[in-house]
Design a protein around this motif. Sequence first.
Motif, mmCIF file in Angstrom:
data_model
loop_
_atom_site.group_PDB
_atom_site.id
_atom_site.type_symbol
_atom_site.label_atom_id
_atom_site.label_comp_id
_atom_site.label_asym_id
_atom_site.label_seq_id
_atom_site.Cartn_x
_atom_site.Cartn_y
_atom_site.Cartn_z
ATOM 1 N N TRP A 89 -1.860 1.755 8.659
ATOM 2 C CA TRP A 89 -1.891 0.542 7.963
ATOM 3 C C TRP A 89 -1.423 -0.502 8.514
ATOM 4 O O TRP A 89 -1.630 -1.809 8.380
ATOM 5 N N PHE A 114 1.344 5.256 0.363
ATOM 6 C CA PHE A 114 0.596 6.576 1.304
ATOM 7 C C PHE A 114 1.539 8.163 0.389
ATOM 8 O O PHE A 114 3.197 7.862 1.300
ATOM 9 N N PRO A 158 -9.375 1.568 7.299
ATOM 10 C CA PRO A 158 -10.164 3.373 7.033
ATOM 11 C C PRO A 158 -11.468 3.028 7.230
ATOM 12 O O PRO A 158 -12.095 2.303 6.381
ATOM 13 N N GLY A 159 -12.415 2.941 8.419
ATOM 14 C CA GLY A 159 -13.752 2.736 8.105
ATOM 15 C C GLY A 159 -14.492 1.276 7.095
ATOM 16 O O GLY A 159 -13.836 0.806 7.489
ATOM 17 N N ILE A 160 -15.026 1.778 6.088
ATOM 18 C CA ILE A 160 -15.799 0.839 4.924
ATOM 19 C C ILE A 160 -14.764 -0.008 3.961
ATOM 20 O O ILE A 160 -15.668 -1.033 3.554
ATOM 21 N N LEU A 161 -13.729 0.812 3.840
ATOM 22 C CA LEU A 161 -12.907 0.039 3.046
ATOM 23 C C LEU A 161 -12.561 -1.545 3.648
ATOM 24 O O LEU A 161 -12.158 -1.756 4.193
ATOM 25 N N ARG A 162 -12.690 -2.554 2.292
ATOM 26 C CA ARG A 162 -12.424 -3.968 2.176
ATOM 27 C C ARG A 162 -11.283 -4.454 2.605
ATOM 28 O O ARG A 162 -10.620 -3.602 1.289
ATOM 29 N N ALA A 213 -1.589 8.024 8.725
ATOM 30 C CA ALA A 213 -1.942 6.523 8.086
ATOM 31 C C ALA A 213 -1.242 5.363 7.834
ATOM 32 O O ALA A 213 -1.590 4.334 7.759
ATOM 33 N N GLU A 223 0.969 -1.092 0.110
ATOM 34 C CA GLU A 223 0.416 0.068 -0.128
ATOM 35 C C GLU A 223 0.508 1.157 0.230
ATOM 36 O O GLU A 223 1.527 1.373 0.884
#
Lengths: 207, 207
Positions: free
Chosen positions: A197, A185, A203-207, A193, A183
Amino acid sequence: MARAPAIEFWYEFASTYSWLAASRITDAAAEAGVAIRWRPFLLGPIFSSQGWNTSPFNLYPAKGRYMWRDVEREAARLGLACRKPAPFPQNSLNAARVALFGADEPWGPHFTRAVFAREFEEGASIEEPSAIRDILRGLDLDAGEIMKGATGDANKTRLRALTEEARSRHIFGAPTFFTEDGEMFWGADRLDAALAWATGERPGILR
Amino acid sequence: MARAPAIEFWYEFASTYSWLAASRITDAAAEAGVAIRWRPFLLGPIFSSQGWNTSPFNLYPAKGRYMWRDVEREAARLGLACRKPAPFPQNSLNAARVALFGADEPWGPHFTRAVFAREFEEGASIEEPSAIRDILRGLDLDAGEIMKGATGDANKTRLRALTEEARSRHIFGAPTFFTEDGEMFWGADRLDAALAWATGERPGILR
Protein backbone atom coordinates in the motif's frame (compact mmCIF):
# COMPACT_ATOMS: atom_id res chain seq x y z
CA MET A 1 14.70 12.47 -6.30
CA ALA A 2 11.41 11.48 -4.72
CA ARG A 3 11.44 10.82 -1.00
CA ALA A 4 10.96 7.13 -0.14
CA PRO A 5 7.49 6.22 1.16
CA ALA A 6 7.35 5.28 4.83
CA ILE A 7 5.27 3.19 7.20
CA GLU A 8 4.88 3.54 10.94
CA PHE A 9 5.52 0.31 12.82
CA TRP A 10 3.68 0.36 16.16
CA TYR A 11 4.84 -2.48 18.36
CA GLU A 12 4.60 -3.70 21.95
CA PHE A 13 7.43 -5.72 23.46
CA ALA A 14 5.05 -8.07 25.23
CA SER A 15 3.46 -9.06 21.91
CA THR A 16 4.49 -12.25 20.13
CA TYR A 17 3.24 -11.07 16.74
CA SER A 18 5.17 -7.81 17.19
CA TRP A 19 8.25 -10.00 17.56
CA LEU A 20 7.48 -11.84 14.32
CA ALA A 21 7.00 -8.55 12.47
CA ALA A 22 10.14 -6.97 13.97
CA SER A 23 12.22 -9.96 12.97
CA ARG A 24 11.62 -9.38 9.27
CA ILE A 25 10.46 -5.80 8.79
CA THR A 26 13.90 -4.33 8.11
CA ASP A 27 14.59 -6.68 5.19
CA ALA A 28 11.03 -6.57 3.86
CA ALA A 29 10.86 -2.77 3.95
CA ALA A 30 14.29 -2.41 2.31
CA GLU A 31 13.18 -4.73 -0.47
CA ALA A 32 9.99 -2.70 -0.99
CA GLY A 33 11.90 0.60 -0.86
CA VAL A 34 9.91 1.76 2.16
CA ALA A 35 11.31 3.54 5.22
CA ILE A 36 10.28 2.47 8.73
CA ARG A 37 9.24 4.78 11.57
CA TRP A 38 9.66 2.79 14.77
CA ARG A 39 6.85 3.33 17.28
CA PRO A 40 7.33 1.29 20.48
CA PHE A 41 4.28 1.83 22.68
CA LEU A 42 2.40 0.26 25.58
CA LEU A 43 -0.71 -1.73 24.81
CA GLY A 44 -1.50 -2.30 28.51
CA PRO A 45 -3.32 1.03 29.04
CA ILE A 46 -5.43 0.39 25.92
CA PHE A 47 -6.31 -3.13 27.05
CA SER A 48 -7.12 -1.82 30.56
CA SER A 49 -9.57 0.70 29.18
CA GLN A 50 -11.52 -2.11 27.52
CA GLY A 51 -11.61 -4.03 30.78
CA TRP A 52 -8.70 -6.42 30.23
CA ASN A 53 -6.17 -6.68 33.04
CA THR A 54 -3.80 -9.02 31.18
CA SER A 55 -3.21 -10.33 27.67
CA PRO A 56 -6.35 -11.52 25.86
CA PHE A 57 -4.33 -14.69 25.24
CA ASN A 58 -4.47 -15.29 28.99
CA LEU A 59 -8.08 -14.15 29.38
CA TYR A 60 -9.23 -16.54 26.63
CA PRO A 61 -7.28 -19.78 27.20
CA ALA A 62 -8.35 -21.53 23.97
CA LYS A 63 -7.17 -18.53 21.98
CA GLY A 64 -3.95 -18.35 23.97
CA ARG A 65 -3.16 -22.02 23.49
CA TYR A 66 -3.73 -21.68 19.77
CA MET A 67 -1.66 -18.50 19.58
CA TRP A 68 1.46 -20.19 20.93
CA ARG A 69 1.17 -22.98 18.37
CA ASP A 70 0.54 -20.51 15.55
CA VAL A 71 3.49 -18.37 16.60
CA GLU A 72 5.70 -21.46 16.79
CA ARG A 73 4.73 -22.36 13.21
CA GLU A 74 5.21 -18.81 11.95
CA ALA A 75 8.57 -18.52 13.73
CA ALA A 76 9.69 -21.79 12.16
CA ARG A 77 8.90 -20.33 8.77
CA LEU A 78 11.35 -17.51 9.60
CA GLY A 79 13.96 -19.95 10.95
CA LEU A 80 13.42 -18.84 14.54
CA ALA A 81 13.06 -20.84 17.74
CA CYS A 82 10.05 -19.93 19.92
CA ARG A 83 10.17 -20.03 23.71
CA LYS A 84 7.53 -18.66 26.07
CA PRO A 85 8.90 -16.31 28.75
CA ALA A 86 7.59 -16.44 32.31
CA PRO A 87 5.58 -14.56 33.22
CA PHE A 88 3.68 -13.93 30.03
CA PRO A 89 3.04 -11.19 29.16
CA GLN A 90 6.30 -9.59 30.23
CA ASN A 91 6.24 -6.09 31.69
CA SER A 92 7.58 -4.12 28.75
CA LEU A 93 7.90 -0.65 30.27
CA ASN A 94 11.69 -0.53 30.58
CA ALA A 95 12.26 -1.97 27.12
CA ALA A 96 9.76 0.43 25.57
CA ARG A 97 11.39 3.45 27.18
CA VAL A 98 14.80 2.52 25.82
CA ALA A 99 13.47 1.59 22.38
CA LEU A 100 11.68 4.93 22.15
CA PHE A 101 14.79 6.77 23.30
CA GLY A 102 16.65 5.10 20.41
CA ALA A 103 13.82 5.07 17.87
CA ASP A 104 15.52 7.52 15.54
CA GLU A 105 19.07 6.34 16.28
CA PRO A 106 20.97 3.77 14.23
CA TRP A 107 21.07 1.43 17.26
CA GLY A 108 17.30 1.54 17.85
CA PRO A 109 16.23 -1.27 15.51
CA HIS A 110 19.11 -3.46 16.71
CA PHE A 111 18.00 -2.95 20.30
CA THR A 112 14.40 -3.76 19.43
CA ARG A 113 15.32 -7.01 17.71
CA ALA A 114 17.67 -7.99 20.55
CA VAL A 115 14.93 -7.47 23.16
CA PHE A 116 12.47 -9.60 21.19
CA ALA A 117 15.10 -12.32 20.62
CA ARG A 118 15.90 -12.52 24.32
CA GLU A 119 12.22 -12.63 25.22
CA PHE A 120 10.76 -15.02 22.65
CA GLU A 121 13.73 -16.91 21.15
CA GLU A 122 15.53 -17.48 24.49
CA GLY A 123 12.41 -17.24 26.66
CA ALA A 124 14.32 -14.99 29.08
CA SER A 125 13.06 -12.00 31.04
CA ILE A 126 13.17 -8.48 29.64
CA GLU A 127 11.48 -6.91 32.67
CA GLU A 128 14.28 -5.70 34.91
CA PRO A 129 16.60 -2.77 34.18
CA SER A 130 19.49 -5.23 34.52
CA ALA A 131 18.16 -7.25 31.56
CA ILE A 132 17.90 -4.10 29.46
CA ARG A 133 21.42 -3.06 30.42
CA ASP A 134 22.71 -6.53 29.43
CA ILE A 135 21.11 -6.19 26.03
CA LEU A 136 22.60 -2.70 25.50
CA ARG A 137 26.04 -3.92 26.50
CA GLY A 138 25.69 -6.87 24.15
CA LEU A 139 25.27 -4.32 21.36
CA ASP A 140 28.42 -2.43 22.52
CA LEU A 141 26.34 0.55 23.60
CA ASP A 142 26.80 2.85 26.59
CA ALA A 143 24.16 1.30 28.85
CA GLY A 144 24.55 3.89 31.61
CA GLU A 145 24.11 6.87 29.32
CA ILE A 146 21.18 5.36 27.46
CA MET A 147 19.36 4.23 30.62
CA LYS A 148 19.76 7.74 32.00
CA GLY A 149 18.18 9.29 28.94
CA ALA A 150 15.49 6.63 28.68
CA THR A 151 14.34 7.11 32.27
CA GLY A 152 14.52 10.90 32.14
CA ASP A 153 11.31 12.89 32.38
CA ALA A 154 11.34 13.99 28.74
CA ASN A 155 11.46 10.43 27.43
CA LYS A 156 8.90 9.15 29.95
CA THR A 157 6.52 11.88 28.86
CA ARG A 158 7.15 11.04 25.22
CA LEU A 159 6.23 7.40 25.81
CA ARG A 160 3.01 8.38 27.55
CA ALA A 161 2.17 10.72 24.67
CA LEU A 162 2.85 8.00 22.12
CA THR A 163 0.58 5.59 23.95
CA GLU A 164 -2.12 8.28 24.02
CA GLU A 165 -1.58 8.81 20.29
CA ALA A 166 -2.07 5.06 19.75
CA ARG A 167 -5.41 5.25 21.51
CA SER A 168 -6.52 8.36 19.63
CA ARG A 169 -5.67 6.67 16.33
CA HIS A 170 -7.83 3.69 17.33
CA ILE A 171 -5.02 1.19 17.71
CA PHE A 172 -6.41 -1.89 19.49
CA GLY A 173 -3.57 -4.40 19.13
CA ALA A 174 0.00 -4.90 18.02
CA PRO A 175 1.71 -4.82 15.68
CA THR A 176 -0.11 -2.09 13.79
CA PHE A 177 1.17 -0.40 10.65
CA PHE A 178 0.13 2.97 9.23
CA THR A 179 0.93 4.25 5.78
CA GLU A 180 1.39 8.00 5.27
CA ASP A 181 -2.15 8.40 3.92
CA GLY A 182 -3.50 6.97 7.21
CA GLU A 183 -4.34 3.44 6.08
CA MET A 184 -4.17 1.05 9.03
CA PHE A 185 -3.03 -2.57 8.97
CA TRP A 186 -3.17 -4.80 12.03
CA GLY A 187 -1.11 -7.92 12.61
CA ALA A 188 2.16 -9.43 11.46
CA ASP A 189 0.21 -11.05 8.62
CA ARG A 190 -0.49 -7.61 7.14
CA LEU A 191 3.12 -6.37 6.93
CA ASP A 192 3.41 -7.12 3.23
CA ALA A 193 0.03 -5.55 2.48
CA ALA A 194 1.09 -2.39 4.34
CA LEU A 195 4.36 -2.18 2.41
CA ALA A 196 2.53 -2.70 -0.88
CA TRP A 197 0.00 0.00 0.00
CA ALA A 198 2.84 2.39 0.91
CA THR A 199 4.29 1.96 -2.58
CA GLY A 200 0.95 2.80 -4.17
CA GLU A 201 -0.37 -0.70 -4.81
CA ARG A 202 -4.10 -1.16 -4.25
CA PRO A 203 -5.77 -4.57 -3.94
CA GLY A 204 -7.94 -5.64 -6.85
CA ILE A 205 -11.08 -3.65 -7.42
CA LEU A 206 -10.63 -1.29 -4.46
CA ARG A 207 -11.30 2.31 -5.42
CA MET B 1 -4.27 -44.93 -5.30
CA ALA B 2 -3.74 -42.97 -2.10
CA ARG B 3 -6.76 -41.22 -0.66
CA ALA B 4 -6.57 -37.42 -0.99
CA PRO B 5 -5.75 -35.56 2.23
CA ALA B 6 -8.60 -33.54 3.69
CA ILE B 7 -9.20 -30.51 5.85
CA GLU B 8 -12.21 -29.64 7.94
CA PHE B 9 -13.55 -26.15 7.25
CA TRP B 10 -15.44 -24.86 10.30
CA TYR B 11 -17.39 -21.73 9.43
CA GLU B 12 -20.09 -19.46 10.84
CA PHE B 13 -22.44 -17.61 8.50
CA ALA B 14 -22.31 -14.43 10.59
CA SER B 15 -18.52 -14.24 10.15
CA THR B 16 -16.96 -11.98 7.52
CA TYR B 17 -13.69 -13.89 7.44
CA SER B 18 -15.61 -17.15 7.01
CA TRP B 19 -17.10 -15.53 3.90
CA LEU B 20 -13.65 -14.67 2.57
CA ALA B 21 -12.44 -18.22 3.16
CA ALA B 22 -15.57 -19.79 1.66
CA SER B 23 -15.24 -17.68 -1.46
CA ARG B 24 -11.92 -19.24 -2.41
CA ILE B 25 -11.58 -22.54 -0.54
CA THR B 26 -12.99 -24.74 -3.31
CA ASP B 27 -10.45 -23.55 -5.89
CA ALA B 28 -7.56 -23.40 -3.45
CA ALA B 29 -8.22 -26.91 -2.12
CA ALA B 30 -8.63 -28.35 -5.61
CA GLU B 31 -5.31 -26.84 -6.63
CA ALA B 32 -3.62 -28.31 -3.55
CA GLY B 33 -5.28 -31.70 -4.08
CA VAL B 34 -7.03 -31.54 -0.72
CA ALA B 35 -10.64 -32.51 0.00
CA ILE B 36 -12.89 -30.28 2.08
CA ARG B 37 -15.17 -31.38 4.91
CA TRP B 38 -17.75 -28.62 5.37
CA ARG B 39 -18.53 -27.86 9.01
CA PRO B 40 -21.11 -25.06 9.41
CA PHE B 41 -21.52 -24.36 13.12
CA LEU B 42 -22.73 -21.66 15.51
CA LEU B 43 -20.15 -19.47 17.18
CA GLY B 44 -22.75 -17.67 19.32
CA PRO B 45 -22.89 -20.30 22.10
CA ILE B 46 -19.09 -20.28 22.30
CA PHE B 47 -18.96 -16.48 22.46
CA SER B 48 -21.73 -16.51 25.11
CA SER B 49 -19.78 -18.83 27.32
CA GLN B 50 -16.89 -16.37 27.38
CA GLY B 51 -19.25 -13.56 28.32
CA TRP B 52 -19.86 -12.02 24.90
CA ASN B 53 -23.47 -11.36 23.93
CA THR B 54 -22.67 -10.17 20.40
CA SER B 55 -19.79 -10.12 17.94
CA PRO B 56 -16.45 -9.00 19.42
CA PHE B 57 -16.39 -6.57 16.48
CA ASN B 58 -19.38 -4.84 18.06
CA LEU B 59 -18.08 -5.13 21.63
CA TYR B 60 -14.76 -3.53 20.66
CA PRO B 61 -15.63 -0.67 18.28
CA ALA B 62 -12.05 0.17 17.24
CA LYS B 63 -11.50 -3.45 16.27
CA GLY B 64 -14.84 -3.58 14.49
CA ARG B 65 -14.18 -0.44 12.48
CA TYR B 66 -10.81 -1.81 11.42
CA MET B 67 -12.28 -5.21 10.57
CA TRP B 68 -14.69 -3.77 8.01
CA ARG B 69 -11.89 -1.89 6.26
CA ASP B 70 -9.63 -4.94 6.32
CA VAL B 71 -12.38 -7.16 4.94
CA GLU B 72 -13.12 -4.59 2.22
CA ARG B 73 -9.45 -4.66 1.18
CA GLU B 74 -9.26 -8.47 1.29
CA ALA B 75 -12.52 -8.80 -0.66
CA ALA B 76 -11.19 -6.40 -3.30
CA ARG B 77 -8.18 -8.65 -3.69
CA LEU B 78 -10.62 -11.47 -4.52
CA GLY B 79 -12.65 -9.26 -6.86
CA LEU B 80 -15.62 -9.12 -4.48
CA ALA B 81 -17.77 -6.21 -3.37
CA CYS B 82 -18.25 -5.85 0.39
CA ARG B 83 -21.50 -4.62 1.96
CA LYS B 84 -22.40 -4.72 5.62
CA PRO B 85 -25.75 -6.37 6.37
CA ALA B 86 -28.08 -4.93 9.01
CA PRO B 87 -28.15 -6.03 11.67
CA PHE B 88 -24.62 -7.27 12.05
CA PRO B 89 -24.04 -9.97 13.06
CA GLN B 90 -26.89 -11.73 11.27
CA ASN B 91 -28.72 -14.54 13.03
CA SER B 92 -27.26 -17.52 11.20
CA LEU B 93 -29.32 -20.35 12.65
CA ASN B 94 -31.53 -21.06 9.63
CA ALA B 95 -28.63 -20.86 7.19
CA ALA B 96 -26.48 -23.12 9.35
CA ARG B 97 -29.20 -25.77 9.60
CA VAL B 98 -29.61 -25.92 5.83
CA ALA B 99 -25.86 -25.85 5.16
CA LEU B 100 -25.36 -28.72 7.57
CA PHE B 101 -28.23 -30.67 6.03
CA GLY B 102 -26.43 -30.31 2.68
CA ALA B 103 -22.85 -30.53 3.92
CA ASP B 104 -22.18 -33.85 2.20
CA GLU B 105 -24.39 -33.16 -0.82
CA PRO B 106 -23.18 -31.70 -4.12
CA TRP B 107 -25.37 -28.64 -3.57
CA GLY B 108 -23.99 -27.87 -0.09
CA PRO B 109 -20.97 -25.77 -1.08
CA HIS B 110 -23.06 -23.86 -3.65
CA PHE B 111 -25.61 -23.05 -0.97
CA THR B 112 -22.90 -21.92 1.44
CA ARG B 113 -21.35 -19.56 -1.09
CA ALA B 114 -24.76 -18.19 -2.11
CA VAL B 115 -25.66 -17.40 1.51
CA PHE B 116 -22.39 -15.57 2.06
CA ALA B 117 -22.74 -13.66 -1.23
CA ARG B 118 -26.24 -12.50 -0.34
CA GLU B 119 -25.11 -11.46 3.13
CA PHE B 120 -21.78 -9.75 2.50
CA GLU B 121 -21.69 -8.96 -1.24
CA GLU B 122 -25.30 -7.74 -1.46
CA GLY B 123 -25.60 -6.74 2.21
CA ALA B 124 -29.01 -8.46 2.36
CA SER B 125 -30.58 -10.42 5.20
CA ILE B 126 -30.05 -14.16 5.56
CA GLU B 127 -32.04 -14.42 8.78
CA GLU B 128 -35.57 -15.37 7.78
CA PRO B 129 -36.65 -18.74 6.40
CA SER B 130 -37.94 -16.85 3.35
CA ALA B 131 -34.43 -15.61 2.58
CA ILE B 132 -33.08 -19.16 2.81
CA ARG B 133 -35.85 -20.47 0.57
CA ASP B 134 -35.05 -17.75 -1.99
CA ILE B 135 -31.43 -18.84 -2.05
CA LEU B 136 -32.36 -22.51 -2.47
CA ARG B 137 -34.75 -21.69 -5.31
CA GLY B 138 -32.03 -19.57 -6.94
CA LEU B 139 -29.94 -22.74 -7.05
CA ASP B 140 -32.85 -24.70 -8.61
CA LEU B 141 -33.23 -26.80 -5.49
CA ASP B 142 -36.40 -28.12 -3.86
CA ALA B 143 -36.69 -25.51 -1.11
CA GLY B 144 -39.68 -27.18 0.59
CA GLU B 145 -38.05 -30.59 0.84
CA ILE B 146 -34.72 -29.21 2.04
CA MET B 147 -36.27 -26.86 4.62
CA LYS B 148 -38.25 -29.79 5.97
CA GLY B 149 -35.14 -31.91 6.42
CA ALA B 150 -33.09 -29.02 7.77
CA THR B 151 -35.63 -28.18 10.46
CA GLY B 152 -36.26 -31.78 11.41
CA ASP B 153 -35.22 -33.00 14.83
CA ALA B 154 -32.35 -35.13 13.53
CA ASN B 155 -30.67 -32.22 11.78
CA LYS B 156 -31.28 -29.80 14.66
CA THR B 157 -29.65 -32.28 17.02
CA ARG B 158 -26.76 -32.72 14.62
CA LEU B 159 -26.12 -28.95 14.55
CA ARG B 160 -26.15 -28.77 18.34
CA ALA B 161 -23.71 -31.68 18.49
CA LEU B 162 -21.41 -30.03 15.95
CA THR B 163 -21.38 -26.81 17.94
CA GLU B 164 -20.55 -28.83 21.08
CA GLU B 165 -17.76 -30.55 19.13
CA ALA B 166 -16.40 -27.13 18.15
CA ARG B 167 -16.22 -26.18 21.81
CA SER B 168 -14.63 -29.44 22.86
CA ARG B 169 -11.98 -29.02 20.19
CA HIS B 170 -11.20 -25.54 21.53
CA ILE B 171 -12.50 -23.58 18.56
CA PHE B 172 -12.76 -19.93 19.58
CA GLY B 173 -13.44 -18.19 16.27
CA ALA B 174 -14.21 -18.71 12.62
CA PRO B 175 -13.13 -19.80 10.16
CA THR B 176 -11.09 -22.60 11.69
CA PHE B 177 -9.40 -25.38 9.74
CA PHE B 178 -8.28 -28.77 11.03
CA THR B 179 -5.99 -31.16 9.22
CA GLU B 180 -6.45 -34.90 9.74
CA ASP B 181 -3.59 -35.04 12.25
CA GLY B 182 -5.42 -32.48 14.41
CA GLU B 183 -3.44 -29.36 13.53
CA MET B 184 -5.60 -26.26 13.97
CA PHE B 185 -5.47 -23.10 11.88
CA TRP B 186 -7.60 -20.04 12.67
CA GLY B 187 -8.56 -17.32 10.25
CA ALA B 188 -8.98 -16.84 6.51
CA ASP B 189 -5.29 -15.85 6.41
CA ARG B 190 -4.30 -19.39 7.39
CA LEU B 191 -6.18 -21.26 4.65
CA ASP B 192 -3.07 -21.73 2.53
CA ALA B 193 -1.00 -22.82 5.53
CA ALA B 194 -3.67 -25.40 6.43
CA LEU B 195 -3.74 -26.77 2.88
CA ALA B 196 0.06 -26.95 2.80
CA TRP B 197 0.11 -28.77 6.16
CA ALA B 198 -2.51 -31.23 4.88
CA THR B 199 -0.23 -32.15 1.98
CA GLY B 200 2.66 -32.81 4.36
CA GLU B 201 4.50 -29.51 4.11
CA ARG B 202 5.99 -28.24 7.36
CA PRO B 203 7.17 -24.65 7.87
CA GLY B 204 10.92 -24.15 8.09
CA ILE B 205 12.61 -25.62 11.11
CA LEU B 206 9.46 -27.01 12.74
CA ARG B 207 9.97 -30.54 13.98
